[in-house]
Design an enzyme around this catalytic site. Structure first.
Site, PDB file in Angstrom:
ATOM      1  N   ASP A   1       4.749   5.206   0.040  1.00 28.24           N
ATOM      2  CA  ASP A   1       3.564   4.466   0.468  1.00 28.24           C
ATOM      3  C   ASP A   1       2.320   5.230   0.022  1.00 28.24           C
ATOM      4  OD1 ASP A   1       1.428   3.381   1.900  1.00 28.24           O
ATOM      5  OD2 ASP A   1       2.635   3.069   3.707  1.00 28.24           O
ATOM      6  N   ILE A   2       1.463   4.575  -0.712  1.00 29.40           N
ATOM      7  CA  ILE A   2       0.290   5.265  -1.269  1.00 29.40           C
ATOM      8  C   ILE A   2      -0.672   5.744  -0.177  1.00 29.40           C
ATOM      9  CG2 ILE A   2      -1.212   3.243  -1.657  1.00 29.40           C
ATOM     10  CD1 ILE A   2      -1.682   4.546  -4.528  1.00 29.40           C
TER      11      ILE A   2
ATOM     12  N   GLY B   1      -1.028  -6.529   0.337  1.00 23.90           N
ATOM     13  CA  GLY B   1      -0.445  -5.474  -0.494  1.00 23.90           C
ATOM     14  C   GLY B   1      -1.059  -4.106  -0.258  1.00 23.90           C
ATOM     15  N   VAL B   2      -1.293  -3.392  -1.355  1.00 26.45           N
ATOM     16  CA  VAL B   2      -1.885  -2.054  -1.300  1.00 26.45           C
ATOM     17  C   VAL B   2      -3.259  -2.107  -0.619  1.00 26.45           C
ATOM     18  CG1 VAL B   2      -2.818  -0.184  -2.712  1.00 26.45           C
ATOM     19  CG2 VAL B   2      -0.718  -1.300  -3.398  1.00 26.45           C
ATOM     20  N   ASP B   3      -4.030  -3.090  -0.986  1.00 21.97           N
ATOM     21  CA  ASP B   3      -5.384  -3.256  -0.451  1.00 21.97           C
ATOM     22  C   ASP B   3      -5.360  -3.354   1.081  1.00 21.97           C
ATOM     23  OD1 ASP B   3      -8.114  -3.635  -0.622  1.00 21.97           O
ATOM     24  OD2 ASP B   3      -8.010  -5.690  -1.403  1.00 21.97           O
TER      25      ASP B   3
ATOM     26  N   TYR C   1      -0.490 -10.301  -8.162  1.00 22.83           N
ATOM     27  CA  TYR C   1      -1.027 -10.692  -9.465  1.00 22.83           C
ATOM     28  C   TYR C   1       0.049 -10.892 -10.536  1.00 22.83           C
ATOM     29  CZ  TYR C   1      -5.922 -10.152  -7.939  1.00 22.83           C
ATOM     30  OH  TYR C   1      -7.140 -10.298  -7.321  1.00 22.83           O
TER      31      TYR C   1
END
Ligand code: AR6
Length: 171
Positions: A11-12, A33-35, A127
């Site tokens: 996980d970033i 998502g990541v955002d 995306y």
């Protein structure tokens, strides 16, 4: 000194690095998502700075392929570098925009003096970019970009993504 490219499956938002790259959208107002994960774990200070950016330099939003930094709030990082990946298209080659996300994020990282930067697999979620191709573009672009960043860490959410990036890093 050359930049080392490293891979982590995980996980970033848990990465202790100078800067974390966010796969954002041009509104800079958050998303999934990541955002979503970055804003959720980083807290409201990130969105507050994003709002300020929209009210000043980025009234029309952040362009695809561009990058801009904010605080990382409560994340174990100093900055979040927001970049907007292209939406995958089967009929139009948008690779240059995906390369630009990586190049511009490193340019912003250099300006900040960041030494360690974590990247997600930009554009490969909502995306729709095919993972193998995204991995190739990401790795080639980082290798070809002149930067003072010492470590670029690709943080891949699942094993398939990790393998796609590992394939690109194998000699
Ligand atoms: N850590 C690392 N990787 C992750 C994480 C995480 N916490 N969560 C997801 N991924 P995406 P995009 C992976 O959809 O395709 C947002 O709504 C995920 O499995 O986050 O560039 C924005 O606001 C995938 O491989 O980004 C935009 O509207 C990769 O990260 C839009 O999505 C990217 O998936 C951007 O779409």
């Amino acid at each position: 000194m050359s930049t080392s490219l490293t891979l982590v499956q995980g996980d970033i938002t848990e990465q202790s690095v100078d800067a974390v790259v966010n796969a954002a959208n041009s509104s800079l107002m958050g998303g999934g998502g990541v955002d979503g994960a970055i804003h959720r774990r980083g807290g409201p200070d990130i969105l507050a700075e994003c709002r300020d950016l929209r009210a000043s330099r980025y009234g029309r939003g952040l362009a695809t392929g561009a990058a801009v930094a904010t605080t990382a709030g409560r994340l174990p990082a100093r900055w979040v570098i927001h970049t907007v990946g292209p939406v995958w298209s089967a009929t139009e080659d948008r690779s240059a925009l995906l390369a630009s996300c990586h190049r511009e994020s490193l340019r912003v990282a250099d300006e900040l003096g960041a030494r360690t930067v974590a990247f997600p697999a930009i554009s490969t979620g909502v995306y729709g970019w095919p993972m193998g191709d995204a991995a190739r573009i990401a790795v080639e672009t980082v290798r070809d970009t002149e930067t003072t960043v010492e470590e670029v860490r690709f943080v891949l959410f699942d094993e398939a993504a990790y393998e796609a990036f590992a394939t690109q890093l194998r000699p």
